[in-house]
Design a protein around this motif. Structure first.
Motif, short mmCIF file in Angstrom:
data_model
loop_
_atom_site.label_atom_id
_atom_site.label_comp_id
_atom_site.label_asym_id
_atom_site.label_seq_id
_atom_site.Cartn_x
_atom_site.Cartn_y
_atom_site.Cartn_z
N LEU A 162 76.63 23.52 34.31
CA LEU A 162 75.33 24.10 34.00
C LEU A 162 75.07 25.39 34.77
O LEU A 162 74.68 26.40 34.21
CB LEU A 162 74.22 23.08 34.28
N ASP A 163 75.33 25.37 36.08
CA ASP A 163 75.10 26.55 36.93
C ASP A 163 76.38 27.38 36.95
O ASP A 163 77.40 26.96 37.50
CB ASP A 163 74.73 26.08 38.34
N LEU A 164 76.33 28.55 36.35
CA LEU A 164 77.52 29.40 36.24
C LEU A 164 77.79 30.25 37.48
O LEU A 164 78.79 30.95 37.54
CB LEU A 164 77.40 30.32 35.03
N PRO A 197 77.40 26.92 42.75
CA PRO A 197 76.42 26.17 41.95
C PRO A 197 75.57 25.21 42.78
O PRO A 197 76.02 24.70 43.81
CB PRO A 197 77.29 25.40 40.96
N LYS A 198 74.34 25.00 42.29
CA LYS A 198 73.44 24.05 42.93
C LYS A 198 73.99 22.64 42.77
O LYS A 198 74.71 22.33 41.81
CB LYS A 198 72.06 24.11 42.28
N LYS A 199 73.62 21.77 43.71
CA LYS A 199 74.01 20.36 43.63
C LYS A 199 73.44 19.79 42.31
O LYS A 199 72.29 20.05 41.97
CB LYS A 199 73.46 19.58 44.82
N GLY A 200 74.26 19.04 41.61
CA GLY A 200 73.85 18.45 40.35
C GLY A 200 74.15 19.34 39.15
O GLY A 200 74.00 18.92 38.01
N GLU A 201 74.58 20.58 39.40
CA GLU A 201 74.92 21.51 38.32
C GLU A 201 76.33 22.07 38.51
O GLU A 201 76.67 23.12 37.99
CB GLU A 201 73.89 22.64 38.25
N ASP A 202 77.14 21.35 39.29
CA ASP A 202 78.49 21.79 39.64
C ASP A 202 79.54 21.15 38.73
O ASP A 202 79.23 20.34 37.86
CB ASP A 202 78.78 21.48 41.10
N ASN A 203 80.81 21.52 38.96
CA ASN A 203 81.91 20.99 38.14
C ASN A 203 82.00 19.47 38.20
O ASN A 203 82.14 18.81 37.17
CB ASN A 203 83.26 21.58 38.60
#
Length: 182
Positions: free
Chosen positions: A146-148, A152-158
Motif C-alpha cells: 500500500l505505501d509505495l 513504508p509505514k507499519k501495516g503498509e509494508d511488503n
C-alpha cells in the motif's frame, strides 16, 4: 475509467512480464510482490471448477459473507464482496471456462485500500486436471504494498501485504477443497 498497465496487458492477452513498466520513482522502490498458493484436491476437475467458476460468487472464501457481480462471468463485470461490514470491489479482466481460469483486479479506490494493504493487485484462479479424480487448484496474484515510499509505514509494508493475501488464498483454497469433496 483509468486503465492500468496490468489491465491493458490482461485485456490484450499479454503476460505481464512482457509489458514494460513506466514506474514512478516511488513505485520503483516498491517491488511487485507475488503470492501463489495451491491445493491438490481428490475430486474431478469439473467438480472443483463448479465450486470456484462463478466470478459473482466468492462465498467459498470464508471471509466473504456475500458476493454479487454486475455482469456475471463477462469481462468488465464488477463484483462487490461483503466482508461483514466493508465492501471490496473487483473487476473481471479475463474469463476462460475452456481452460478453467479467470483473472481479476481489485479496483484502485480509497475504500479498497482501507480494506487490504495492497495496490495494483491482479489475481488468477485456475483449475488443473491431474487425473480422473485429482485436481490442482491454484490462486496466484501480484501486487504492490500500500505505501509505495522507500520507508513504508507499519501495516503498509511488503510483509503485511504478503501476509494478508496469503491468508485469504490459504483459507479460500482449504474451504474450496472441502466443498469439492462433499
Amino acid at each position: 475509467m483509468k486503465i492500468t498497465i496490468a489491465r491493458r496487458a490482461a485485456l490484450a492477452g499479454l503476460p505481464l512480464a512482457l509489458v514494460a513498466f513506466a514506474a514512478s520513482p516511488a513505485q520503483a522502490k516498491a517491488p511487485v510482490l507475488h503470492v501463489t498458493r495451491s491445493v491438490v484436491i481428490k475430486a474431478p476437475a469439473a467438480k472443483v471448477w463448479s465450486v470456484v467458476h462463478n466470478f459473482g460468487d466468492l462465498t467459498w472464501v470464508p471471509a466473504v459473507k456475500g458476493s454479487k457481480a454486475s455482469k456475471g462471468n463477462h469481462p468488465g463485470s464488477v463484483r462487490h464482496l461483503d466482508l461483514g461490514g466493508p465492501v471490496l470491489t473487483e473487476q473481471l479482466l479475463h474469463y476462460n471456462p475452456k481452460h478453467t481460469n479467470y483473472t481479476y483486479e481489485i479496483q484502485h479506490t480509497a475504500n479498497n485500500m482501507k480494506i487490504l494493504p495492497v495496490r495494483d493487485y491482479v489475481s488468477t484462479i485456475s483449475v488443473h486436471r491431474l487425473g480422473a479424480d485429482e485436481t490442482k487448484l491454484v490462486w496466484s496474484g501480484h501486487f504492490r504494498r500500500l505505501d509505495l515510499s522507500a520507508h513504508p509505514k507499519k501495516g503498509e509494508d511488503n510483509a503485511t501485504a504478503v501476509k494478508a493475501i496469503s491468508g485469504i488464498y490459504e483459507s479460500g483454497l482449504a474451504n474450496a477443497a472441502k466443498l469439492a469433496t462433499k
